[in-house]
Design an enzyme around this catalytic site. Structure first.
Site, short mmCIF file in Angstrom:
data_model
loop_
_atom_site.label_atom_id
_atom_site.label_comp_id
_atom_site.label_asym_id
_atom_site.label_seq_id
_atom_site.Cartn_x
_atom_site.Cartn_y
_atom_site.Cartn_z
N ASP A 309 39.66 33.10 47.48
CA ASP A 309 40.45 33.60 46.36
C ASP A 309 39.45 34.22 45.39
O ASP A 309 38.79 33.50 44.64
CB ASP A 309 41.22 32.44 45.71
CG ASP A 309 42.06 32.89 44.53
OD1 ASP A 309 42.15 34.12 44.28
OD2 ASP A 309 42.63 32.02 43.84
N HIS A 393 41.66 26.36 39.74
CA HIS A 393 42.57 25.58 40.57
C HIS A 393 41.81 25.21 41.84
O HIS A 393 40.81 25.85 42.18
CB HIS A 393 43.86 26.36 40.89
CG HIS A 393 43.63 27.69 41.55
ND1 HIS A 393 43.36 27.82 42.90
CD2 HIS A 393 43.61 28.95 41.05
CE1 HIS A 393 43.21 29.11 43.19
NE2 HIS A 393 43.34 29.83 42.08
N GLU A 424 37.87 31.39 37.20
CA GLU A 424 38.45 32.72 37.07
C GLU A 424 38.94 33.05 35.66
O GLU A 424 40.13 33.31 35.46
CB GLU A 424 39.59 32.89 38.06
CG GLU A 424 40.64 31.79 38.07
CD GLU A 424 41.79 32.11 39.03
OE1 GLU A 424 42.31 33.22 38.97
OE2 GLU A 424 42.17 31.23 39.82
N ARG A 446 39.35 40.14 35.10
CA ARG A 446 39.23 38.74 35.55
C ARG A 446 38.08 38.72 36.54
O ARG A 446 37.94 39.65 37.35
CB ARG A 446 40.55 38.30 36.21
CG ARG A 446 40.48 36.94 36.88
CD ARG A 446 41.87 36.33 37.15
NE ARG A 446 42.66 37.01 38.16
CZ ARG A 446 43.70 37.79 37.93
NH1 ARG A 446 44.10 38.02 36.67
NH2 ARG A 446 44.36 38.36 38.92
N GLU A 448 36.52 36.17 39.32
CA GLU A 448 36.88 34.91 39.98
C GLU A 448 35.93 34.58 41.12
O GLU A 448 35.75 35.37 42.05
CB GLU A 448 38.31 35.00 40.53
CG GLU A 448 38.75 33.75 41.27
CD GLU A 448 40.22 33.79 41.68
OE1 GLU A 448 40.75 34.90 41.90
OE2 GLU A 448 40.81 32.71 41.80
N1 GLY Z 1 44.86 34.44 43.23
C1 GLY Z 1 45.91 34.29 42.33
C2 GLY Z 1 45.91 33.02 41.57
O1 GLY Z 1 44.98 32.26 41.64
O2 GLY Z 1 46.89 32.75 40.92
MN MN Z 2 42.84 32.06 41.81
#
Ligand code: GLY
Ligand code: MN
Length: 484
Positions: A309, A393, A424, A446, A448
């Site tokens: 991600d 997350h 992020e 952003r 990340e």
């Molecule tokens: N990649 C989208 C989020 O983390 O919400």
């Molecule tokens: Mn994310």
């Protein structure tokens, strides 16, 4: 044509659509004969069998004496009789490594302690009945070969494998015993369990909390997903030379995901210009213009279903403007401050706190917030107008991993070695925000990264994906030079 094959009907007629043609007996008989017998072959163990087995044992220890029923789920209708590509339930996959639809894992208690692993799969009748050529959903000549019951038992290294057709009777026999079902994947399985129910939510929670700490295999697979994602970003950079639309950017990234992995781990966000200020811009239907920044939030999901991600912001023309750079560098400072706060024993929220302080102070310097200290106060939180979301997350099989963990183990818990989380932070200046100087409006940034908590600090899995202003500009130049 000789009539030799016995007429054998499948237990359940294969799914039919109105446009399917009729099946004359003579044709069925003809189809059932004169196939070369399959050679007996040794079935290899699924890759990672040891890890899957260890996870099942760890789960077993948490629920002695109880049946645990974990379905993977079913294909979902996209339109009429066509389906979305199947993606196994993450918990089922985590415990088995199996990617076929409809399967169910049952941990059957063996007395007061321990469980036997029983895996239910679709039986494979080979060429012995019409399913192989007439079943549009399961038939080998429709959707390709698949293992059957004995092959699955050997491949997944479980104690026993049974056909899915035996599942209803099996579940009916659990009546009276304590049973927990992982809910939300199979209505049929949930209905078939007639027994006294235990707290099913606790099963989901325990699995989510087991998945908070990644084992060696999981870390390797996450790194693979990140490495593929880097190549996907390079495909995008190449394409930016001629790209006219966000869809093109999404398309080239998604091609890399299908070439190297199972798929994308979530809908690719390809947001040019002010669309970057919309957090989950997956419509991707706008044009890309010279001078724009394009925010790409995308992750390849490996064959093993672990996903990266990653967000990077790229200047379409290869160079950041003065204002773009100012905003970008502030977000980068927040990203680095957050990463510095990733170490065992720190709160999960410490990286977020560090990032928000950097951003609030920067916003004050830019004349956007009057007073960073005041803006950071719990009862004010004015900075959130520009930062909009949390900094981290958990990441793993699901992009927002371990969502069913208890708050005290996740959001209000402490970081532990083996956790993998995103960092992020972002800043989003909406085009119509009168609190923001006009020169910054429409800029969204952003940055990340994916970060593994180690014994002493952290390892940034995305460290090879450039993120400094000069590094990003040099990276783009290098990719473009390779093209020529
Ligand atoms: N990649 C989208 C989020 O983390 O919400
Ligand atoms: Mn994310």
């Amino acid at each position: 044509m000789k009539k030799t094959a016995a007429k054998k009907q499948p237990k359940k007629a294969p799914a039919r659509a109105s446009h399917d043609t009729a099946l004359p007996d003579a044709f069925r008989d003809f189809m059932l004969r004169d196939w070369r017998p399959k050679k007996a072959r040794k079935i290899p163990l699924v890759k990672g069998a040891k890890n899957f087995h260890a996870r099942r044992r760890a789960l077993s220890e948490r629920f002695p004496g109880e049946y645990l029923v974990i379905p993977t789920g079913h294909e979902k209708v996209r339109a009429n009789d066509t389906f979305y590509r199947f993606r196994p339930g993450s918990d089922f996959y985590y415990l088995t490594g199996n990617v076929e639809p409809d399967c169910v894992l049952v941990l059957e208690p063996t007395g007061k302690k321990g469980h036997k692993d029983v895996l239910f799969v679709e039986p494979n009748t080979g060429r012995s009945d019409e399913t192989f050529f007439a079943d549009r959903n399961k038939g080998e000549l429709w959707v390709g070969p698949r293992m059957g019951v004995p092959e699955s038992e050997a491949h997944y290294g479980v104690d026993a494998c049974l056909g899915l057709d035996e599942l209803p009777d099996y579940l009916a026999k659990t009546k009276g015993a304590p049973v927990r079902v992982l809910r939300g994947f199979s209505e049929g399985v949930e209905k078939a369990v007639k027994s006294k129910r235990k707290d099913d939510e606790e099963l989901a929670t325990v699995l989510a909390e087991m998945r908070l700490i990644k084992d060696d295999l999981e870390v390797r697979e996450l790194q693979k997903a990140v490495d593929s994602t880097k190549r996907g970003f390079e495909d995008i950079i190449e394409r930016l030379k001629i790209a006219k639309s966000e869809r093109e950017i999404e398309g080239v990234f998604n091609l890399r995901a299908r070439m190297e992995g199972n798929d994308v781990g979530y809908g690719t966000i390809a947001a040019a210009g002010a669309n970057a200020c919309i957090l989950h811009w997956t419509r991707n239907d706008a044009k890309v213009k010279a001078g724009d920044l394009v925010l790409i939030d995308a992750g390849v999901e490996a064959e093993t279903l672990y996903t990266a991600d990653v967000t990077r912001v790229l200047p379409v023309s290869g160079k950041f403007s003065k204002e773009q750079r100012e905003v970008y560098e502030l977000v980068l400072e927040a990203n680095l401050a957050a990463i510095a706060a990733v170490k065992p024993g720190n709160d999960f929220l410490d990286p977020h706190r560090a990032a928000m302080r950097v951003l609030a102070e920067g916003l004050e310097r830019m004349g956007i917030l009057e007073d960073a200290e005041e803006a950071l106060q719990e009862d004010k939180q004015y900075y959130r107008r520009y930062t909009l979301h949390n900094t981290s997350h958990m990441l793993g099989l699901d992009v927002h991993d371990c969502a069913k963990a208890r708050q005290e183990a996740y959001r209000y818990g402490q970081l532990q070695p083996g956790m993998v989380l995103t960092i992020e932070p972002g800043l989003y200046f909406q085009v119509d925000d009168l609190t923001v100087p006009a020169k910054y409006r429409g800029i969204g940034v952003r940055i990340e990264d994916d970060v593994l908590v180690t014994a002493r600090g952290c390892r940034v899995l995305t460290r090879d994906i450039p993120k400094g202003v000069e590094e990003v500009e040099a990276w783009m130049e290098e990719v473009w030079a390779r093209q020529n």
